[in-house]
Scaffold this motif. Structure first.
Motif, mmCIF file in Angstrom:
data_model
loop_
_atom_site.group_PDB
_atom_site.id
_atom_site.type_symbol
_atom_site.label_atom_id
_atom_site.label_comp_id
_atom_site.label_asym_id
_atom_site.label_seq_id
_atom_site.Cartn_x
_atom_site.Cartn_y
_atom_site.Cartn_z
ATOM 1 N N ASP A 228 0.826 -1.212 0.000
ATOM 2 C CA ASP A 228 0.000 0.000 0.000
ATOM 3 C C ASP A 228 0.855 1.255 0.000
ATOM 4 O O ASP A 228 0.538 2.230 -0.694
ATOM 5 C CB ASP A 228 -0.929 0.011 1.216
ATOM 6 N N TYR A 229 1.949 1.239 0.763
ATOM 7 C CA TYR A 229 2.783 2.430 0.860
ATOM 8 C C TYR A 229 3.374 2.793 -0.493
ATOM 9 O O TYR A 229 3.270 3.936 -0.950
ATOM 10 C CB TYR A 229 3.904 2.222 1.880
ATOM 11 N N VAL A 230 4.012 1.824 -1.150
ATOM 12 C CA VAL A 230 4.648 2.124 -2.433
ATOM 13 C C VAL A 230 3.592 2.396 -3.496
ATOM 14 O O VAL A 230 3.748 3.301 -4.330
ATOM 15 C CB VAL A 230 5.588 0.978 -2.852
ATOM 16 N N ASP A 231 2.491 1.655 -3.471
ATOM 17 C CA ASP A 231 1.420 1.874 -4.437
ATOM 18 C C ASP A 231 0.895 3.304 -4.369
ATOM 19 O O ASP A 231 0.587 3.915 -5.391
ATOM 20 C CB ASP A 231 0.288 0.879 -4.182
ATOM 21 N N ASN A 232 0.776 3.850 -3.163
ATOM 22 C CA ASN A 232 0.273 5.215 -3.001
ATOM 23 C C ASN A 232 1.277 6.268 -3.449
ATOM 24 O O ASN A 232 0.910 7.433 -3.630
ATOM 25 C CB ASN A 232 -0.099 5.473 -1.539
ATOM 26 N N ALA A 233 2.538 5.887 -3.629
ATOM 27 C CA ALA A 233 3.570 6.858 -3.973
ATOM 28 C C ALA A 233 3.844 6.946 -5.462
ATOM 29 O O ALA A 233 4.389 7.950 -5.920
ATOM 30 C CB ALA A 233 4.873 6.516 -3.240
ATOM 31 N N VAL A 234 3.500 5.913 -6.229
ATOM 32 C CA VAL A 234 3.968 5.844 -7.611
ATOM 33 C C VAL A 234 2.801 5.806 -8.591
ATOM 34 O O VAL A 234 1.640 5.703 -8.204
ATOM 35 C CB VAL A 234 4.887 4.616 -7.820
ATOM 36 N N SER A 235 3.136 5.866 -9.875
ATOM 37 C CA SER A 235 2.158 6.110 -10.936
ATOM 38 C C SER A 235 1.470 4.863 -11.453
ATOM 39 O O SER A 235 0.573 4.972 -12.287
ATOM 40 C CB SER A 235 2.853 6.799 -12.110
ATOM 41 N N ASN A 236 1.877 3.683 -11.014
ATOM 42 C CA ASN A 236 1.301 2.448 -11.533
ATOM 43 C C ASN A 236 0.945 1.527 -10.373
ATOM 44 O O ASN A 236 1.427 1.709 -9.255
ATOM 45 C CB ASN A 236 2.282 1.755 -12.481
ATOM 46 N N ARG A 237 0.127 0.534 -10.645
ATOM 47 C CA ARG A 237 -0.272 -0.409 -9.614
ATOM 48 C C ARG A 237 0.898 -1.286 -9.190
ATOM 49 O O ARG A 237 1.591 -1.856 -10.035
ATOM 50 C CB ARG A 237 -1.380 -1.307 -10.132
ATOM 51 N N VAL A 238 1.122 -1.382 -7.899
ATOM 52 C CA VAL A 238 2.120 -2.300 -7.357
ATOM 53 C C VAL A 238 1.442 -3.639 -7.102
ATOM 54 O O VAL A 238 0.441 -3.699 -6.379
ATOM 55 C CB VAL A 238 2.743 -1.747 -6.058
ATOM 56 N N PRO A 239 1.935 -4.712 -7.709
ATOM 57 C CA PRO A 239 1.253 -6.001 -7.559
ATOM 58 C C PRO A 239 1.335 -6.518 -6.132
ATOM 59 O O PRO A 239 2.326 -6.323 -5.432
ATOM 60 C CB PRO A 239 2.004 -6.921 -8.525
ATOM 61 N N LYS B 147 8.734 9.408 5.528
ATOM 62 C CA LYS B 147 7.309 9.643 5.334
ATOM 63 C C LYS B 147 6.436 8.451 5.724
ATOM 64 O O LYS B 147 5.256 8.409 5.400
ATOM 65 C CB LYS B 147 7.036 10.012 3.875
ATOM 66 N N THR B 148 7.016 7.482 6.421
ATOM 67 C CA THR B 148 6.226 6.296 6.769
ATOM 68 C C THR B 148 5.212 6.570 7.879
ATOM 69 O O THR B 148 4.188 5.895 7.968
ATOM 70 C CB THR B 148 7.147 5.151 7.204
ATOM 71 N N PHE B 149 5.489 7.547 8.759
ATOM 72 C CA PHE B 149 4.584 7.911 9.844
ATOM 73 C C PHE B 149 4.180 6.680 10.665
ATOM 74 O O PHE B 149 5.015 5.974 11.178
ATOM 75 C CB PHE B 149 3.359 8.674 9.302
ATOM 76 N N ILE B 150 2.886 6.365 10.737
ATOM 77 C CA ILE B 150 2.459 5.257 11.587
ATOM 78 C C ILE B 150 2.343 3.941 10.808
ATOM 79 O O ILE B 150 1.944 2.922 11.371
ATOM 80 C CB ILE B 150 1.106 5.562 12.262
ATOM 81 N N GLN B 151 2.670 3.955 9.532
ATOM 82 C CA GLN B 151 2.559 2.734 8.736
ATOM 83 C C GLN B 151 3.670 1.754 9.087
ATOM 84 O O GLN B 151 4.779 2.138 9.461
ATOM 85 C CB GLN B 151 2.614 3.072 7.245
#
Length: 361
Positions: free
Chosen positions: A60-71, A121-125
């Motif tokens: 979820d973290y990387v998916d929310n940061a980048v332009s394409n779906r992270v599998p 930027k990970t905060f509470i994740q």
């Protein structure tokens, strides 16, 4: 530096820096090596930066940061961009789901800053991002016989088939992951990923065992990818708008929010980009940044150019205004305006089509 610099030196390599990392430039006679890759298969050590992302929220973290779906499935990957608030590319990357971790491959000069920025930027994740460049070696296998090459040396697994998927297996007694990549050279292509301690044995297996493969360096890589019409990070992608690059393979416009998405979507919905990447043939090789003109009007600039062994002459990729006027194109070479002819990309039809081939609607 390369993981196995001494081995490359024994093969007669000369070296250069790419993104602050020492890589093989060529092994001598790069034009002959280029033709060998186009006709059979070759092996190149790539100087990626590598991040390892772990934790329950890693996808979820990387998916929310980048332009394409992270599998979210082990053994699958994606090509994606990190965009700034204006929608321009800060870095591109490949993200692979390796079970309990994600492996992120970036241009070498971008990895350290990206790891630091994401960790802050990970905060509470539940996410941990670690720079792991020195722990891995990556060897690209390219050519019309690349699948045959992999099949001749890979044990305990078959060659992966879908693009950006991977299988785990063995080369000799070394554990590896073999990725079916996105054909940037315009040929069948794989990346073989191993631990740095196994790099020498894996390289030897790839070059000398099974179907023999010629080792090649970044000079050949640049001619192969230009012939295939593949934009690269350092020369075309860095700082550009994805829509201007025609880089649709890196974008999922239906996914959730990420930095810059609204800007990119707005550009997409205008109907056409502000500029486009095109191929040119020229009478002499221009420098990167050389002006492209129609008459006295400046309409763009060259991003890179090479003497093509396959086309047998100078070719270039250029960024031109979308609505440049009709007329004869010229390129500035050594202060002179040299005639240029626009060519459809790719310049060369190989055994596969590059997934980065610019596509405009």
């Amino acid at each position: 530096m390369t993981v196995i610099e001494g081995v490359h030196a024994d093969h007669g390599a000369t070296f250069r820096e790419v993104g602050g990392r020492r890589v093989v430039a060529h092994y001598g006679r790069p034009e002959r090596t280029h033709r060998a890759v186009r006709n059979v298969v070759g092996v190149c050590e790539f100087g990626y930066g590598v991040l390892v992302v772990t934790g329950e929220d890693r996808v979820d973290y990387v998916d929310n940061a980048v332009s394409n779906r992270v599998p979210d499935t082990d053994g699958e990957g994606t090509y994606a961009l990190l965009l700034d608030p204006q929608g321009r590319v800060e870095t591109d990357m490949y993200v692979y789901n390796a079970g309990e971790r994600l492996l992120v491959f970036t241009p070498p000069q971008e990895a350290a800053a990206l790891a630091e920025d994401w960790q802050e930027k990970t905060f509470i994740q539940d996410v941990d991002i670690r720079l792991a460049t020195d722990e891995f070696a990556v060897f690209g296998v390219h050519g019309p016989k690349a699948t045959e090459k992999i099949a001749s040396v890979l044990h305990q697994a078959s060659s992966p088939e879908p693009a950006l998927s991977f299988n785990r297996g063995e080369l000799g007694d070394a554990g590896v992951s073999v990725i079916r990549t996105d054909n940037l050279a315009g040929e069948e292509s794989y990346d073989v990923v191993c631990g740095a301690d196994d790099a020498e044995r894996v390289f030897d297996t790839l070059v000398n065992r099974g179907l023999n493969a010629v080792p090649f360096g970044y000079r050949t890589w640049e001619t192969l990818t230009l012939e295939a019409g593949s934009p690269l990070f350092e020369t075309e992608i860095d700082g550009a708008l994805p829509n201007d690059l025609g880089l649709r393979t890196a974008l999922d416009f239906e996914k959730g929010c990420y930095v810059g998405q609204e800007v990119v979507s707005r550009v997409e919905n205008q109907g056409y980009p502000g500029s486009r990447l095109v191929g040119l043939t020229v009478d002499a090789v221009p420098d990167p940044g050389a002006a492209v003109s129609v008459g006295d009007e400046h309409v763009g600039e060259v991003t890179r150019a090479v003497e093509s062994p396959t086309v047998s002459g100078p070719i270039a990729m250029a960024k031109l205004d979308w609505d440049y006027p009709d007329g004869d194109l010229t390129v500035s070479v050594d202060g002179e305006d040299v005639p240029a002819e626009r060519r459809e990309l790719p310049f060369v039809d190989g055994s596969a089509v590059s997934a980065r081939l610019p596509t405009y609607e």
